[in-house]
Scaffold this motif. Structure first.
Motif, PDB file in Angstrom:
ATOM      1  N   PHE A 177       0.786  -1.017   0.166  1.00 15.63           N
ATOM      2  CA  PHE A 177       0.063   0.064  -0.113  1.00 15.63           C
ATOM      3  C   PHE A 177       0.999   1.236   0.130  1.00 15.63           C
ATOM      4  O   PHE A 177       0.698   2.173  -0.838  1.00 15.63           O
ATOM      5  N   PHE A 178       1.896   1.223   0.911  1.00 17.87           N
ATOM      6  CA  PHE A 178       2.594   2.590   1.016  1.00 17.87           C
ATOM      7  C   PHE A 178       3.172   2.712  -0.518  1.00 17.87           C
ATOM      8  O   PHE A 178       3.289   3.813  -0.857  1.00 17.87           O
ATOM      9  N   GLN A 179       3.792   1.712  -0.946  1.00 21.55           N
ATOM     10  CA  GLN A 179       4.608   2.139  -2.375  1.00 21.55           C
ATOM     11  C   GLN A 179       3.674   2.628  -3.424  1.00 21.55           C
ATOM     12  O   GLN A 179       3.939   3.121  -4.230  1.00 21.55           O
ATOM     13  N   TRP A 180       2.500   1.847  -3.118  1.00 24.46           N
ATOM     14  CA  TRP A 180       1.363   2.242  -4.179  1.00 24.46           C
ATOM     15  C   TRP A 180       0.990   3.562  -4.242  1.00 24.46           C
ATOM     16  O   TRP A 180       0.821   4.299  -5.118  1.00 24.46           O
ATOM     17  N   ILE A 181       0.693   4.318  -3.048  1.00 23.58           N
ATOM     18  CA  ILE A 181       0.146   5.505  -2.717  1.00 23.58           C
ATOM     19  C   ILE A 181       1.267   6.358  -2.987  1.00 23.58           C
ATOM     20  O   ILE A 181       1.088   7.625  -3.819  1.00 23.58           O
TER      21      ILE A 181
ATOM     22  N   LEU B 122       1.278   6.564  -6.967  1.00 20.37           N
ATOM     23  CA  LEU B 122       0.185   7.363  -7.452  1.00 20.37           C
ATOM     24  C   LEU B 122       0.528   8.629  -7.359  1.00 20.37           C
ATOM     25  O   LEU B 122       0.045   9.505  -8.071  1.00 20.37           O
ATOM     26  N   SER B 123       1.027   9.149  -6.081  1.00 21.21           N
ATOM     27  CA  SER B 123       1.207  10.559  -5.918  1.00 21.21           C
ATOM     28  C   SER B 123       2.289  11.237  -6.969  1.00 21.21           C
ATOM     29  O   SER B 123       2.270  12.408  -7.146  1.00 21.21           O
ATOM     30  N   THR B 124       3.183  10.364  -7.233  1.00 29.76           N
ATOM     31  CA  THR B 124       4.353  10.937  -8.180  1.00 29.76           C
ATOM     32  C   THR B 124       3.615  11.230  -9.519  1.00 29.76           C
ATOM     33  O   THR B 124       4.160  11.942  -9.973  1.00 29.76           O
ATOM     34  N   LYS B 125       2.672  10.339  -9.916  1.00 35.48           N
ATOM     35  CA  LYS B 125       1.764  10.652 -11.145  1.00 35.48           C
ATOM     36  C   LYS B 125       1.097  11.954 -10.985  1.00 35.48           C
ATOM     37  O   LYS B 125       1.073  12.740 -11.998  1.00 35.48           O
ATOM     38  N   ILE B 126       0.552  12.168 -10.057  1.00 34.48           N
ATOM     39  CA  ILE B 126       0.000  13.749  -9.785  1.00 34.48           C
ATOM     40  C   ILE B 126       0.852  14.815 -10.035  1.00 34.48           C
ATOM     41  O   ILE B 126       0.528  15.706 -10.613  1.00 34.48           O
TER      42      ILE B 126
ATOM     43  N   LEU C 244       4.756  14.134  -2.058  1.00 33.63           N
ATOM     44  CA  LEU C 244       5.481  12.884  -1.251  1.00 33.63           C
ATOM     45  C   LEU C 244       5.651  13.338   0.360  1.00 33.63           C
ATOM     46  O   LEU C 244       5.196  12.589   1.314  1.00 33.63           O
ATOM     47  N   SER C 245       5.758  14.835   0.571  1.00 35.03           N
ATOM     48  CA  SER C 245       5.873  15.071   1.893  1.00 35.03           C
ATOM     49  C   SER C 245       4.186  15.209   2.449  1.00 35.03           C
ATOM     50  O   SER C 245       4.168  14.681   3.509  1.00 35.03           O
ATOM     51  N   PHE C 246       3.483  15.422   1.452  1.00 34.22           N
ATOM     52  CA  PHE C 246       2.135  15.372   1.998  1.00 34.22           C
ATOM     53  C   PHE C 246       1.702  13.933   2.469  1.00 34.22           C
ATOM     54  O   PHE C 246       0.859  13.655   3.505  1.00 34.22           O
ATOM     55  N   VAL C 247       2.029  13.142   1.606  1.00 32.76           N
ATOM     56  CA  VAL C 247       1.798  11.550   1.736  1.00 32.76           C
ATOM     57  C   VAL C 247       2.438  11.224   3.172  1.00 32.76           C
ATOM     58  O   VAL C 247       1.664  10.687   3.965  1.00 32.76           O
ATOM     59  N   ALA C 248       3.532  11.624   3.310  1.00 32.35           N
ATOM     60  CA  ALA C 248       4.343  11.116   4.350  1.00 32.35           C
ATOM     61  C   ALA C 248       3.588  11.885   5.647  1.00 32.35           C
ATOM     62  O   ALA C 248       3.159  11.180   6.659  1.00 32.35           O
ATOM     63  N   ALA C 249       3.166  13.224   5.730  1.00 35.25           N
ATOM     64  CA  ALA C 249       2.436  13.785   6.882  1.00 35.25           C
ATOM     65  C   ALA C 249       1.089  13.112   7.147  1.00 35.25           C
ATOM     66  O   ALA C 249       0.853  12.804   8.166  1.00 35.25           O
ATOM     67  N   VAL C 250       0.210  13.030   6.065  1.00 36.55           N
ATOM     68  CA  VAL C 250      -1.005  12.304   6.287  1.00 36.55           C
ATOM     69  C   VAL C 250      -0.854  10.845   6.889  1.00 36.55           C
ATOM     70  O   VAL C 250      -1.668  10.622   7.809  1.00 36.55           O
ATOM     71  N   LEU C 251      -0.185  10.128   6.248  1.00 33.93           N
ATOM     72  CA  LEU C 251       0.113   8.775   6.630  1.00 33.93           C
ATOM     73  C   LEU C 251       0.909   8.815   8.137  1.00 33.93           C
ATOM     74  O   LEU C 251       0.125   7.866   8.931  1.00 33.93           O
ATOM     75  N   SER C 252       1.407   9.580   8.443  1.00 31.97           N
ATOM     76  CA  SER C 252       2.023   9.605   9.915  1.00 31.97           C
ATOM     77  C   SER C 252       1.225   9.957  10.849  1.00 31.97           C
ATOM     78  O   SER C 252       1.433   9.854  12.088  1.00 31.97           O
ATOM     79  N   ALA C 253       0.112  10.708  10.442  1.00 26.89           N
ATOM     80  CA  ALA C 253      -0.879  11.196  11.569  1.00 26.89           C
ATOM     81  C   ALA C 253      -1.476  10.087  11.921  1.00 26.89           C
ATOM     82  O   ALA C 253      -2.246  10.115  13.121  1.00 26.89           O
ATOM     83  N   PHE C 254      -1.811   8.913  10.887  1.00 28.11           N
ATOM     84  CA  PHE C 254      -2.364   7.965  11.482  1.00 28.11           C
ATOM     85  C   PHE C 254      -1.661   6.697  11.644  1.00 28.11           C
ATOM     86  O   PHE C 254      -2.208   5.584  12.368  1.00 28.11           O
ATOM     87  N   LEU C 255      -0.490   6.522  11.096  1.00 24.50           N
ATOM     88  CA  LEU C 255       0.293   5.126  11.280  1.00 24.50           C
ATOM     89  C   LEU C 255       1.681   5.705  11.797  1.00 24.50           C
ATOM     90  O   LEU C 255       1.928   6.812  11.635  1.00 24.50           O
TER      91      LEU C 255
ATOM     92  N   VAL D  63       9.961   4.868   5.815  1.00 23.19           N
ATOM     93  CA  VAL D  63      10.817   3.727   5.351  1.00 23.19           C
ATOM     94  C   VAL D  63      10.076   3.141   4.071  1.00 23.19           C
ATOM     95  O   VAL D  63      10.824   2.958   3.064  1.00 23.19           O
ATOM     96  N   LEU D  64       8.882   3.097   4.080  1.00 21.99           N
ATOM     97  CA  LEU D  64       7.890   2.310   3.010  1.00 21.99           C
ATOM     98  C   LEU D  64       7.877   3.499   1.838  1.00 21.99           C
ATOM     99  O   LEU D  64       7.458   2.969   0.399  1.00 21.99           O
ATOM    100  N   ILE D  65       8.042   4.734   1.965  1.00 22.33           N
ATOM    101  CA  ILE D  65       7.810   5.568   0.697  1.00 22.33           C
ATOM    102  C   ILE D  65       9.193   5.958   0.310  1.00 22.33           C
ATOM    103  O   ILE D  65       9.514   6.588  -0.632  1.00 22.33           O
ATOM    104  N   ALA D  66      10.462   5.545   0.920  1.00 23.51           N
ATOM    105  CA  ALA D  66      11.653   5.905   0.576  1.00 23.51           C
ATOM    106  C   ALA D  66      12.132   5.163  -0.785  1.00 23.51           C
ATOM    107  O   ALA D  66      12.618   5.698  -1.566  1.00 23.51           O
ATOM    108  N   PRO D  67      11.585   3.915  -0.873  1.00 24.79           N
ATOM    109  CA  PRO D  67      12.065   3.265  -2.223  1.00 24.79           C
ATOM    110  C   PRO D  67      11.557   4.021  -3.510  1.00 24.79           C
ATOM    111  O   PRO D  67      12.363   4.288  -4.424  1.00 24.79           O
ATOM    112  N   VAL D  68      10.295   4.345  -3.226  1.00 27.74           N
ATOM    113  CA  VAL D  68       9.782   5.295  -4.617  1.00 27.74           C
ATOM    114  C   VAL D  68      10.809   6.647  -4.774  1.00 27.74           C
ATOM    115  O   VAL D  68      11.016   7.120  -5.741  1.00 27.74           O
ATOM    116  N   THR D  69      10.923   7.164  -3.336  1.00 32.05           N
ATOM    117  CA  THR D  69      11.746   8.501  -3.536  1.00 32.05           C
ATOM    118  C   THR D  69      13.007   8.157  -4.187  1.00 32.05           C
ATOM    119  O   THR D  69      13.462   9.001  -5.006  1.00 32.05           O
TER     120      THR D  69
END
Lengths: 202, 421
Positions: B73-77, B80-84, B96-107, B114-120
């Motif tokens: 899921f983390f890589q998927w999102i 997806l956001s890089t396409k935006i 990517l910062s926005f995704v990190a912030a929103v996911l970190s608010a809940f997880l 770590v899991l959005i780093a490979p895409v980065t």
């Protein structure tokens, strides 16, 4: 322990390295990964590639899996990304997408002396998680390559020989003692089972 | 004599934890147990001080994130956001910062970064730019996002449990400053990294070739995980009204997901970071030692004397003290220590709620100052080094300090206008 098995424990690597036609594949630190892939494809049985310096000494190894990973990561990174769980794996992936030359992906050398035993070679392969080792002389220059399967075949031969000599001994009457042992045990096991069955029966 | 002993044990444990020479979990446990062995507290008191609401809330969330992690899921999102962002590097950094912030608010923040780093890392390599600005921004954004909710960051979990403030209260009080601080952060990263991220338009297309569907491993598990996690977060929003503690909600969500996921429990339970949980257990016992002998009460008195016992000065001072302290020492032991201090301050007649928010904002945001300020920072530094792009202490510091100072200024203004004016 029978004689063939006892001797197998002392088998030297030098006597195994030429059993199969799996030879060394040597590259230099600056060689391009795409060239290495093509060379590797011409010698597909060698799954551990040796990296040598200008003096011909083994300075590192490349596993074919790692080599492939670097190529795939450049074209289809999603395939390599799948299953990444921790910082160590992310770091490796980060390297993989940027790797271009042998030096980028080589790992510490996995080598063995021709005088080492088969079990020492096996331990070394296990430690480095490789399927082959470079056999090197005292100066660290490669003299050959020994594959995991060569070790296995060498020992399998010894076990076969042991089986043959055991059956020879049995057919020549030499196995009377052990045969007697087996016949001593034979009535005990069914007897006890039968006893249980009888006890439960009525 | 007991005060002195407890103070010395606490100080030694704290300094050793801060110096990072020995494992912090072992140090906290040993510190707590030495408090028992020296007779400062007995075992019953020490174990009673362990806040199982915190332990089980963390465990439950670790299980939920651990199962979600298996699905890609983390890589998927992230893809997806890089396409935006359509291959434009600075826009990529923002999404990517926005995704990190929103996911970190809940997880968990560490899992997120770590899991959005490979895409980065792949995107940076494909665009021929350094991944360091992206990674630094994701760390900063993750800690800002974590500030927003009760489950976003360990200090908030500690404060939520100690104060009885529920998930909704955290969202309403911590959400607005977190959003304001995130917006200011976006402006700041533009100044920091805008110029470094200019690339030739031709190579932008490289990142558009990524296919997010290829990273999804188990679609069924993904659907189930997202539904259960969504319902769990929904339940957090109303847990206070039904009188349930957050740990009950998290553990229930985790148990339901384990049941539906059809994965061996032993495999799932391996995902729990036991060292973190035992770190908390040790800390609760360690802090109970100094609470028991009255040292915390004394510290609260000293702080109140300095601030003249005024609500406004005390609250803003606590915010900045927490910010700077969390930059230097781990914000978890800091928060665990300050919770009884805040309680004692309130006992002296100050309104307690603004003090809780000041402590929470300071402790969460202060973690951004240095590369060792929070767990997510340390883990990203580690993976960046392994990927061949080390982020040193000094590389991170200027960005961290600027973001923390601007965050604390915004938080101060917010606190003043909302609670103190």
């Amino acid at each position: 322990m029978t004689e063939p098995v006892r001797l197998a424990r002392q088998t030297r690597v030098a006597s195994c390295q030429d059993i199969l036609a799996i030879g060394p594949l040597l590259v230099h630190r600056d060689d391009d990964l795409l060239d290495i892939v093509r060379r590797s494809a011409r010698q597909p049985a060698t799954r551990t590639i040796g990296v040598i310096d200008d003096d011909g000494r083994v300075v590192g190894i490349i596993r074919v899996l790692r080599l492939t990973e670097s190529i795939v990561a450049r074209v289809s990174p999603e395939a390599v990304m799948v299953g990444i769980k921790d910082a160590v794996e992310v770091g490796r992936f980060g390297h993989a997408v940027e790797d271009r030359i042998a030096g980028d992906i080589m790992e510490p050398p996995a080598t063995i002396s021709p005088e080492a035993t088969v079990s020492e070679a096996f331990r070394e392969m296990h430690k480095h998680q490789v399927t082959g080792l470079y056999v090197v002389d005292a100066a660290g220059r490669p003299t050959g390559y020994v594959d995991l399967l060569e070790l296995a075949i060498r020992l399998a031969d010894a076990l076969d020989e042991e089986r043959r000599s055991n059956s020879d001994r049995a057919s020549n009457g030499g196995g009377a003692a052990s045969g007697g042992g087996a016949s001593d045990q034979a009535p005990t096991a069914p007897g006890s089972l039968g006893g249980d069955a009888t006890a439960e029966g009525p | 004599m007991q005060e002195l002993l407890a103070g010395v044990v606490f100080l030694i444990a704290y300094v050793l934890i801060a110096t990072d020479r020995y494992d912090k979990t072992i140090l906290a446990l040993l510190g707590g147990l030495v408090m028992i062995l020296l007779g400062i507290i007995d075992q019953h008191e020490a174990f009673a001080a362990i806040d199982f609401n915190v332990i089980f809330l963390l465990a439950g969330m670790m299980i939920l994130a651990g199962i979600l992690r298996r699905t890609g899921f983390f890589q998927w999102i992230a893809i997806l956001s890089t396409k935006i962002a359509a291959g434009e590097p600075f826009r990529l950094l923002i999404v990517l910062s926005f995704v990190a912030a929103v996911l970190s608010a809940f997880l968990d923040n560490v899992t997120t970064v770590v899991l959005i780093a490979p895409v980065t890392l792949y995107i940076a390599a494909a665009l021929h730019v350094s991944p360091v600005p992206f990674l630094i921004s994701e760390i900063l954004a993750s800690n800002i996002g974590g500030t927003a909710t009760l489950i976003g960051d360990p200090p908030n979990i500690l404060i939520g449990s100690a104060s009885g403030l529920d998930f909704g209260a955290f969202l309403l009080n911590m959400g607005p400053p977190a959003i304001l601080i995130f917006l200011a952060f976006l402006v700041t990263v533009r100044v920091f990294f805008g110029r470094q991220l200019e690339v030739h338009p031709e190579i932008r297309d490289a990142v558009l070739a990524l296919d997010e569907r290829e990273v999804l491993e188990e679609p069924r598990l993904l659907r189930i995980s997202l539904i259960v996690i969504g319902l769990t977060i929904g339940a957090f929003l109303v847990h206070g009204a039904f009188g349930f503690e957050p740990a009950t909600i998290a553990l229930f969500g985790a148990a339901v997901l384990m049941l539906l996921a059809r994965i061996e429990p032993s495999e799932v339970l391996e995902e729990i970071e036991w060292p973190t949980l035992f770190f908390f257990i040790g800390l609760f016992m360690l802090v109970e030692g100094i609470v028991h002998v009255g040292l915390v009460q004394a510290a609260a008195d000293v702080l109140l004397d300095i601030t003249g016992r005024q609500q406004g000065v005390t609250t803003i001072s606590l915010l900045w003290l927490s910010g700077f302290a969390s930059a230097i020492v781990d914000n978890i032991p800091y928060t665990a220590t300050m919770i009884p201090v805040v309680r004692d301050m309130a006992a002296e007649g100050l309104a307690i709620e603004p003090l809780w928010w000041a402590l929470a904002l300071g402790a969460c945001l202060g973690g951004n100052a240095t590369i060792i300020g929070a767990s997510a920072n340390v883990v990203v530094a580690n993976l960046a080094t392994r990927a061949g792009h080390p982020i040193g202490f000094r590389d991170f510091l200027p960005y961290g300090i600027v973001v923390v100072v601007e965050s604390l200024v915004i938080a101060s203004v917010y606190m003043w206008l909302r609670y103190l004016a």
